[in-house]
Design a protein around this motif. Structure first.
Motif, short mmCIF file in Angstrom:
data_model
loop_
_atom_site.label_atom_id
_atom_site.label_comp_id
_atom_site.label_asym_id
_atom_site.label_seq_id
_atom_site.Cartn_x
_atom_site.Cartn_y
_atom_site.Cartn_z
N LEU A 125 -1.41 -3.80 -7.89
CA LEU A 125 -1.03 -4.05 -7.34
C LEU A 125 -1.12 -4.78 -7.00
O LEU A 125 -0.72 -5.58 -6.54
CB LEU A 125 0.39 -3.95 -7.84
CG LEU A 125 1.18 -3.35 -9.59
CD1 LEU A 125 2.41 -2.80 -9.88
CD2 LEU A 125 1.30 -4.93 -10.51
N LEU A 126 -0.74 -4.20 -5.45
CA LEU A 126 -0.44 -4.56 -4.20
C LEU A 126 -2.61 -5.35 -4.06
O LEU A 126 -1.97 -6.51 -2.55
CB LEU A 126 -1.25 -3.10 -3.12
CG LEU A 126 0.01 -2.75 -2.39
CD1 LEU A 126 0.11 -1.11 -1.76
CD2 LEU A 126 1.32 -3.54 -1.83
N GLU A 127 -2.89 -5.17 -4.80
CA GLU A 127 -4.29 -5.96 -5.43
C GLU A 127 -4.82 -7.38 -5.86
O GLU A 127 -4.70 -8.07 -4.72
CB GLU A 127 -5.45 -5.27 -5.46
CG GLU A 127 -6.10 -4.24 -4.46
CD GLU A 127 -7.58 -3.10 -5.61
OE1 GLU A 127 -7.95 -2.46 -4.49
OE2 GLU A 127 -7.26 -3.68 -6.72
N LEU A 128 -2.96 -7.42 -6.85
CA LEU A 128 -3.01 -8.97 -7.08
C LEU A 128 -2.00 -9.52 -6.02
O LEU A 128 -2.11 -10.96 -5.91
CB LEU A 128 -1.87 -8.21 -8.35
CG LEU A 128 -1.61 -9.22 -8.57
CD1 LEU A 128 -2.91 -10.01 -9.13
CD2 LEU A 128 -0.50 -8.64 -10.11
N ARG A 129 -0.81 -8.91 -5.05
CA ARG A 129 -0.43 -8.98 -4.22
C ARG A 129 -0.99 -9.55 -3.34
O ARG A 129 -0.84 -11.00 -3.09
CB ARG A 129 0.73 -8.30 -3.90
CG ARG A 129 1.86 -7.83 -4.40
CD ARG A 129 2.79 -6.62 -3.78
NE ARG A 129 3.38 -7.80 -2.86
CZ ARG A 129 4.00 -6.53 -1.33
NH1 ARG A 129 4.19 -5.41 -1.65
NH2 ARG A 129 4.34 -7.64 -0.74
N LEU A 130 -1.88 -9.09 -3.06
CA LEU A 130 -2.98 -9.84 -1.61
C LEU A 130 -3.73 -10.91 -2.07
O LEU A 130 -3.52 -11.87 -1.72
CB LEU A 130 -3.97 -8.95 -1.68
CG LEU A 130 -5.31 -8.84 -0.40
CD1 LEU A 130 -4.32 -9.21 1.17
CD2 LEU A 130 -6.09 -7.59 -0.20
N SER A 131 -3.86 -10.99 -3.37
CA SER A 131 -4.63 -12.38 -3.89
C SER A 131 -4.01 -13.59 -3.62
O SER A 131 -3.86 -15.24 -3.76
CB SER A 131 -5.60 -11.56 -5.12
OG SER A 131 -4.11 -11.85 -6.14
N VAL A 132 -2.22 -13.42 -4.35
CA VAL A 132 -1.19 -14.56 -4.19
C VAL A 132 -0.65 -14.52 -3.15
O VAL A 132 -0.70 -15.51 -2.77
CB VAL A 132 0.22 -13.85 -5.74
CG1 VAL A 132 0.83 -14.86 -6.04
CG2 VAL A 132 -1.00 -13.74 -7.02
N GLU A 133 -0.07 -13.52 -2.15
CA GLU A 133 0.33 -14.14 -1.12
C GLU A 133 -0.14 -14.65 0.04
O GLU A 133 0.45 -15.30 0.65
CB GLU A 133 0.57 -12.72 -0.89
CG GLU A 133 2.14 -12.47 -1.45
CD GLU A 133 2.99 -11.59 -1.65
OE1 GLU A 133 3.93 -11.36 -0.14
OE2 GLU A 133 2.93 -9.85 -1.94
N VAL A 134 -1.63 -14.55 0.00
CA VAL A 134 -2.24 -14.78 0.74
C VAL A 134 -2.06 -16.56 1.10
O VAL A 134 -1.54 -17.16 1.83
CB VAL A 134 -3.40 -13.90 1.33
CG1 VAL A 134 -4.70 -14.94 2.20
CG2 VAL A 134 -3.78 -13.04 1.87
N GLU A 135 -2.29 -17.20 -0.16
CA GLU A 135 -2.48 -18.54 -0.40
C GLU A 135 -1.06 -18.58 -0.19
O GLU A 135 -0.60 -19.85 -0.01
CB GLU A 135 -2.90 -18.54 -1.80
CG GLU A 135 -2.84 -20.48 -2.15
CD GLU A 135 -3.92 -20.91 -1.13
OE1 GLU A 135 -3.93 -21.80 -1.44
OE2 GLU A 135 -4.63 -20.55 -0.61
N ALA A 136 -0.02 -17.51 -0.91
CA ALA A 136 1.33 -18.75 -0.36
C ALA A 136 1.84 -18.42 1.09
O ALA A 136 2.49 -19.11 1.14
CB ALA A 136 2.79 -17.07 -0.93
N ALA A 137 1.49 -18.06 1.56
CA ALA A 137 1.58 -17.25 2.84
C ALA A 137 1.25 -19.01 3.74
O ALA A 137 1.68 -19.64 4.53
CB ALA A 137 1.22 -17.03 3.71
N GLY A 138 0.16 -19.25 3.22
CA GLY A 138 -0.95 -20.72 3.57
C GLY A 138 0.21 -22.05 3.49
O GLY A 138 0.18 -23.28 4.42
N LEU A 139 0.46 -21.81 1.50
CA LEU A 139 1.44 -22.73 1.51
C LEU A 139 2.42 -23.19 1.96
O LEU A 139 3.52 -24.76 2.42
CB LEU A 139 1.67 -22.79 0.05
CG LEU A 139 0.68 -23.49 -0.99
CD1 LEU A 139 0.49 -23.20 -1.98
CD2 LEU A 139 -0.03 -24.68 -0.70
#
Length: 262
Positions: A95-109
């Motif tokens: 789940l942390l790996e999944l968060r990594l894929s989503v939240e990196v882009e979320a921070a940029g947006l």
């Protein structure tokens, strides 16, 4: 005739003894590869074999872009984790790996789309959270999840925010911070996490989407490595049937919600 130890074993034993004796205390950065190769008079391949063994035992963890650090986790004999919680470690890592894929882009947006009021609120929230410095044995590992949700909310993408909100009960209650941070390194740990948070906040305030993505990636990668170290130290395999069952349950619930919404 006594059989000579492999060079990688000599390096491993030398470094592990320094860690166990406190000569290399929890949280301290190890010397660079080049320095260790010179000290032990070995090649990089030999050193990396020794480091892989130390890492597999949860004694050291890498921090993205910085190097290798002595694990802050207490020795396995000094803490206990319920069997049911241990079984969820592979799932937590996934789940942390999944968060990594989503939240990196979320921070940029978030950096691109946030309002001034949202940027102020994000800063205020994490400053309030980081000021607590609570006892690691009484606080959850992901105590900053509200901070991450606030960033997701400011992306103006309700799917990102909704998805991370949905994941919350699967992620937050699992482990206490004391499972990955020894009491005597509490303050340096909190200081480092605060620095990671401020790097994210600063990039969001500057509307620097690239820096925001990089800062979020570093923050979550460090968190992921700490949980992996916990798994290694506890002798838990990071793959297996438990993760498969958990994923099937999660996807079934997501599918059920989608069907109900039609």
């Amino acid at each position: 005739m006594t059989k000579r130890k492999p060079l990688s074993t000599i390096v491993y034993e030398g470094l592990s003894e320094r860690i166990r004796s406190g000569q290399l205390p929890p949280g301290v950065q190890l010397p660079t590869e080049a320095e260790l190769c010179v000290e032990f008079d070995v090649s990089r391949s030999v050193l990396r074999e020794a480091m892989a063994r130390l890492r597999s035992e949860g004694m050291v963890i890498p921090q993205q872009g910085k190097g290798m650090f002595v694990s802050e986790a207490p020795a396995p004999r000094n803490f206990s984790i319920a069997d049911e919680a241990l079984k969820t470690l592979p799932e937590t890592i996934a789940l942390l790996e999944l968060r990594l894929s989503v939240e990196v882009e979320a921070a940029g947006l978030c950096a691109e789309r946030r309002t001034d009021a949202e940027a102020d609120a994000i800063r205020g929230l994490i400053e309030q959270i980081d000021a607590l410095h609570e006892d690691p044995t009484a606080v959850q590992i992901h105590y900053d999840y509200d901070f991450h949700l606030a960033i997701a909310k400011a992306t103006r993408n309700e799917f990102i925010h909704g998805f991370l909100s949905y994941l919350r009960p699967f992620i937050v209650p699992r482990f206490r911070l004391g499972h990955v941070v020894a009491p005597d390194v509490k303050e340096p740990y909190y200081a480092r996490i605060h620095a990671e948070h401020m790097a994210i906040v600063g990039a969001i305030e500057r509307r620097d989407s690239r820096a925001a993505r990089e800062a979020m990636r570093a923050h979550l990668c460090n968190s992921l490595e700490r949980v992996r170290a916990l798994a290694f130290a506890s002798g838990v395999e990071m793959t297996g049937s438990d993760q498969t069952v958990a994923a099937a349950k999660l996807f079934a619930e997501l599918k059920g919600r989608a069907t109900a919404g039609k």
